[in-house]
Motif scaffolding. Sequence first.
Motif, short mmCIF file in Angstrom:
data_model
loop_
_atom_site.label_atom_id
_atom_site.label_comp_id
_atom_site.label_asym_id
_atom_site.label_seq_id
_atom_site.Cartn_x
_atom_site.Cartn_y
_atom_site.Cartn_z
N LEU A 91 118.91 83.18 74.36
CA LEU A 91 117.72 83.79 74.95
C LEU A 91 117.81 83.82 76.46
O LEU A 91 117.53 84.85 77.10
CB LEU A 91 116.47 83.01 74.51
N MET A 92 118.23 82.72 77.08
CA MET A 92 118.29 82.67 78.53
C MET A 92 119.39 83.57 79.08
O MET A 92 119.22 84.18 80.14
CB MET A 92 118.51 81.23 79.00
N ARG A 93 120.50 83.67 78.40
CA ARG A 93 121.55 84.60 78.85
C ARG A 93 121.05 86.04 78.79
O ARG A 93 121.36 86.85 79.67
CB ARG A 93 122.81 84.42 78.00
N LEU A 94 120.28 86.35 77.76
CA LEU A 94 119.70 87.68 77.64
C LEU A 94 118.75 87.96 78.80
O LEU A 94 118.81 89.04 79.43
CB LEU A 94 118.94 87.81 76.31
N ILE A 95 117.89 87.01 79.13
CA ILE A 95 116.92 87.20 80.21
C ILE A 95 117.64 87.35 81.55
O ILE A 95 117.29 88.23 82.36
CB ILE A 95 115.93 86.01 80.25
N ARG A 96 118.66 86.54 81.80
CA ARG A 96 119.41 86.65 83.06
C ARG A 96 120.09 88.01 83.16
O ARG A 96 120.07 88.67 84.21
CB ARG A 96 120.46 85.55 83.15
N PHE A 97 120.70 88.44 82.07
CA PHE A 97 121.40 89.72 82.05
C PHE A 97 120.45 90.87 82.34
O PHE A 97 120.73 91.74 83.18
CB PHE A 97 122.07 89.91 80.68
N MET A 98 119.30 90.87 81.68
CA MET A 98 118.34 91.96 81.86
C MET A 98 117.74 91.93 83.26
O MET A 98 117.50 92.99 83.87
CB MET A 98 117.23 91.87 80.81
N ALA A 99 117.50 90.75 83.80
CA ALA A 99 116.94 90.64 85.15
C ALA A 99 117.91 91.19 86.19
O ALA A 99 117.52 91.95 87.10
CB ALA A 99 116.59 89.19 85.47
N LEU A 100 119.18 90.82 86.10
CA LEU A 100 120.18 91.31 87.05
C LEU A 100 120.32 92.83 86.95
O LEU A 100 120.42 93.53 87.98
CB LEU A 100 121.52 90.63 86.79
N LEU A 101 120.35 93.35 85.74
CA LEU A 101 120.48 94.79 85.53
C LEU A 101 119.28 95.53 86.12
O LEU A 101 119.44 96.54 86.83
CB LEU A 101 120.60 95.09 84.03
N GLU A 102 118.10 95.02 85.87
CA GLU A 102 116.88 95.68 86.34
C GLU A 102 116.77 95.65 87.86
O GLU A 102 116.46 96.67 88.49
CB GLU A 102 115.66 95.02 85.71
N ILE A 103 117.03 94.52 88.46
CA ILE A 103 116.92 94.40 89.92
C ILE A 103 117.97 95.27 90.61
O ILE A 103 117.68 95.93 91.62
CB ILE A 103 117.06 92.92 90.35
N GLY A 104 119.18 95.31 90.08
CA GLY A 104 120.23 96.14 90.65
C GLY A 104 119.88 97.62 90.61
O GLY A 104 120.04 98.34 91.61
N CYS A 105 119.39 98.09 89.48
CA CYS A 105 118.99 99.50 89.37
C CYS A 105 117.80 99.81 90.27
O CYS A 105 117.71 100.90 90.85
CB CYS A 105 118.65 99.82 87.92
N GLY A 106 116.89 98.85 90.42
CA GLY A 106 115.75 99.05 91.30
C GLY A 106 116.17 99.23 92.75
O GLY A 106 115.62 100.08 93.47
N ALA A 107 117.14 98.44 93.19
CA ALA A 107 117.64 98.57 94.56
C ALA A 107 118.28 99.94 94.79
O ALA A 107 118.08 100.57 95.84
CB ALA A 107 118.66 97.46 94.85
N ILE A 108 119.03 100.42 93.83
CA ILE A 108 119.64 101.76 93.93
C ILE A 108 118.56 102.84 94.00
O ILE A 108 118.66 103.79 94.78
CB ILE A 108 120.59 102.00 92.74
N ALA A 109 117.52 102.69 93.20
CA ALA A 109 116.43 103.66 93.19
C ALA A 109 115.74 103.74 94.55
O ALA A 109 115.40 104.84 95.03
CB ALA A 109 115.41 103.31 92.10
#
Length: 449
Positions: A91-109
């Motif tokens: 569960l925690m690996r999933l949350i970390r993975f999704m958080a990093l993906l989301e924040i990275g895409c947000g910065a690009i946007a």
Amino acid sequence: MTTATTAEEGGALRRIFANLGLLASGKIGAGLLSLCYVVIVTHALGATNYGILILLHGYTTLIGSLIAFSGFHGVVRYGNFALQAGEHGRLMRLIRFMALLEIGCGAIAILIAMVLVPFIGPRLGWSADAMRFAIPYAFAIVATVRATPYGILQIAERFDLLGFHQLINPLVRLGGCLLTLALGGGLVTFLTIWLLASLAEGLSMWALGLWILRKMRLSHGLVGPVRGTIAENEGLLPFIVTTNVDITLSEMGPKLAPLTVGWMLGPAAAGIFSLAQRASVVLQQPAQMLANSSYAVVAKLIAQQDFKGFRKAVWHSAGVATAVGVPMCLILGTFADPIMHFIGGRSFTGSGTAWILSLTAAGRLLTLGTAPVSPGLIALGLPNKSINAKLMGNLLLYPALPPLLWWLGLNGAGWHALLQSAVIAGSLLWSFRVAVRRYKRGELEVAAV
């Protein structure tokens, strides 16, 4: 056996509407606050400057929707499976993975939104002040970068906090508008308020999500590796990509329409159309809340292999939503002109403006009635069906909007919104009925991950 099954079905439906009630308590309060600040800003700015405000905010959030990554369905679906199995590390690996993906895409946007300002702003009729403020305003995209903590709160079933969070943005906007009303200020002042509200909305959701994650007392901490996340969650990558596309397509139509109106008819027309959308959001918001509140429940029913309870929960939710929405739609249609005049003032009334609200409200009603169907298809592992429906409505029908605007003027936007909603609703209902029939014939296997 029948009694137990009926009790389980009723329990699922009660959980959906209990969650909806918690979300609605916040949304009702947010709606009242929103009405207050919209009245202030529309009367202060008038149709043209309000249209510029809406166009700048709409442009920024559209870039955020297109580029930023919303993966809350993945967090809820795969997080529930991991939590049911007691696999806290997964569960925690999933949350970390999704958080990093989301924040990275947000910065690009944010970067893309800044770069495109000189090319988009003049075509949308932005004033010189709006053009100068548009680059820092790109940080308003932060409001859209909050799907991971949203998913955490859904897993923890903290719909009370989700309801509370809906008050943050309108509270900041209303407080800023009241201060501006007392001290004075123009377009840039209101743009600053909208930016601060967006930042507060996004950052507060992360704060709530991290707080609840800590209270869940999982055996693994927030800091750690993400390696192996895709491998240990079968089908995760295609699932989160398709659900993200589904959300993007859902939001694209409502965001593209005002921008197209502004592009062709100018900021004043965009302001009037946006105000009609805002007035009819009383129907759109329950639809979104119902979809969000039902997904966590139907995802758990699928994880428990209770397909009958799942099917009943989806259909009953859709029926109740439609029954509630019909009288609300009739009220908006009957009193469209005085509603537009009350909210916006004289610059928002005139020939045909009442039709905009009536048509928009009718489209929102169709969206409300089919709100639980889309998360139902996603929970079945068929997000592509929901995507196909929204692809037809929001993208394939979009080319019809400019000709309708040219032919019917501003009313063309209202007819286009109604047509979009009808196509999306019909396609979603058809896809769900087909999925149910396939399951009954043994052609569809709903497997736990």
